[in-house]
Design a protein around this motif. Structure first.
Motif, short mmCIF file in Angstrom:
data_model
loop_
_atom_site.label_atom_id
_atom_site.label_comp_id
_atom_site.label_asym_id
_atom_site.label_seq_id
_atom_site.Cartn_x
_atom_site.Cartn_y
_atom_site.Cartn_z
N SER A 1 0.84 -1.21 0.00
CA SER A 1 0.00 0.00 0.00
C SER A 1 0.87 1.26 0.00
CB SER A 1 -0.98 0.00 1.17
OG SER A 1 -0.29 -0.01 2.40
N THR A 2 2.00 1.21 0.71
CA THR A 2 2.92 2.36 0.69
C THR A 2 3.49 2.55 -0.70
OG1 THR A 2 3.49 2.11 3.02
CG2 THR A 2 5.09 3.26 1.63
N PHE A 3 3.90 1.45 -1.34
CA PHE A 3 4.45 1.55 -2.70
C PHE A 3 3.43 2.18 -3.64
CE2 PHE A 3 4.91 0.06 -7.01
CZ PHE A 3 6.22 0.42 -7.29
N TYR A 4 2.19 1.69 -3.60
CA TYR A 4 1.16 2.22 -4.50
C TYR A 4 0.78 3.65 -4.15
CZ TYR A 4 0.74 -2.22 -6.87
OH TYR A 4 1.01 -3.35 -7.61
N ASP A 5 0.87 4.03 -2.88
CA ASP A 5 0.65 5.42 -2.48
C ASP A 5 1.73 6.31 -3.08
OD1 ASP A 5 -0.69 7.50 -0.88
OD2 ASP A 5 1.15 7.45 0.33
N TRP A 6 2.99 5.87 -2.95
CA TRP A 6 4.10 6.62 -3.55
C TRP A 6 3.92 6.73 -5.05
CZ3 TRP A 6 8.99 3.99 -1.03
CH2 TRP A 6 9.07 4.35 0.32
N ARG A 7 3.50 5.62 -5.68
CA ARG A 7 3.31 5.62 -7.13
C ARG A 7 2.23 6.62 -7.54
NH1 ARG A 7 3.76 3.22 -12.05
NH2 ARG A 7 1.85 2.43 -13.02
N GLN A 8 1.12 6.64 -6.81
CA GLN A 8 0.03 7.56 -7.11
C GLN A 8 0.48 9.02 -6.98
OE1 GLN A 8 -3.29 7.30 -4.42
NE2 GLN A 8 -4.68 8.24 -5.89
N LYS A 9 1.38 9.26 -6.02
CA LYS A 9 1.87 10.62 -5.78
C LYS A 9 3.08 10.97 -6.64
CE LYS A 9 0.24 10.68 -1.04
NZ LYS A 9 0.62 10.59 0.38
N GLY A 10 3.53 10.03 -7.50
CA GLY A 10 4.67 10.28 -8.37
C GLY A 10 6.00 10.22 -7.64
N ARG A 11 6.06 9.52 -6.51
CA ARG A 11 7.28 9.44 -5.70
C ARG A 11 7.96 8.09 -5.76
NH1 ARG A 11 4.85 12.47 -0.39
NH2 ARG A 11 4.61 14.50 -1.38
N ALA A 12 7.41 7.15 -6.48
CA ALA A 12 7.98 5.80 -6.58
C ALA A 12 8.98 5.73 -7.73
CB ALA A 12 6.87 4.78 -6.80
N PRO A 13 9.82 4.70 -7.72
CA PRO A 13 10.70 4.51 -8.89
C PRO A 13 9.86 4.28 -10.15
CG PRO A 13 11.09 2.81 -7.21
CD PRO A 13 10.00 3.68 -6.72
N ARG A 14 10.44 4.61 -11.28
CA ARG A 14 9.75 4.43 -12.56
C ARG A 14 9.41 2.96 -12.77
NH1 ARG A 14 12.49 6.17 -18.13
NH2 ARG A 14 13.06 4.00 -18.17
N CYS A 15 8.20 2.71 -13.24
CA CYS A 15 7.71 1.34 -13.44
C CYS A 15 7.44 1.06 -14.91
CB CYS A 15 6.40 1.13 -12.68
SG CYS A 15 6.54 1.36 -10.90
N VAL A 16 7.52 -0.21 -15.26
CA VAL A 16 7.16 -0.70 -16.58
C VAL A 16 5.88 -1.51 -16.40
CG1 VAL A 16 7.84 -2.20 -18.49
CG2 VAL A 16 9.57 -0.84 -17.29
N LYS A 17 4.84 -1.17 -17.14
CA LYS A 17 3.58 -1.90 -17.05
C LYS A 17 3.55 -2.95 -18.16
CE LYS A 17 -1.29 -1.22 -16.21
NZ LYS A 17 -2.34 -0.20 -16.05
#
Length: 65
Positions: free
Chosen positions: A25-41
């Motif tokens: 949940s923390t990772f996805y929160d960071w991702r939603q806020k643009g604070r996570a490492p770049r991801c490949v979907k």
């Protein structure tokens, strides 16, 4: 063997969470806020994070600390 090495270049969300000792949940929160490492979907919707993107992200985090 090259394929095995290549697959380790991309980490799953679970692997990232374990390495950073954070919850999904923390990772996805960071991702939603643009604070996570770049991801490949991937076409199936799952995410992968390149090891190099994680390392660059961690370096950027150190600079802001």
């Amino acid at each position: 063997m090259k394929g095995a090495t290549r697959s380790r270049d991309k980490l799953t969300v679970d692997e990232i969470c374990a390495e950073l000792q954070i919850s999904r949940s923390t990772f996805y929160d960071w991702r939603q806020k643009g604070r996570a490492p770049r991801c490949v979907k991937l076409p199936n919707g799952s995410l992968r994070i390149r090891r190099s993107d994680l390392e660059n992200w961690l370096t950027d985090c150190e600079g802001g600390a």
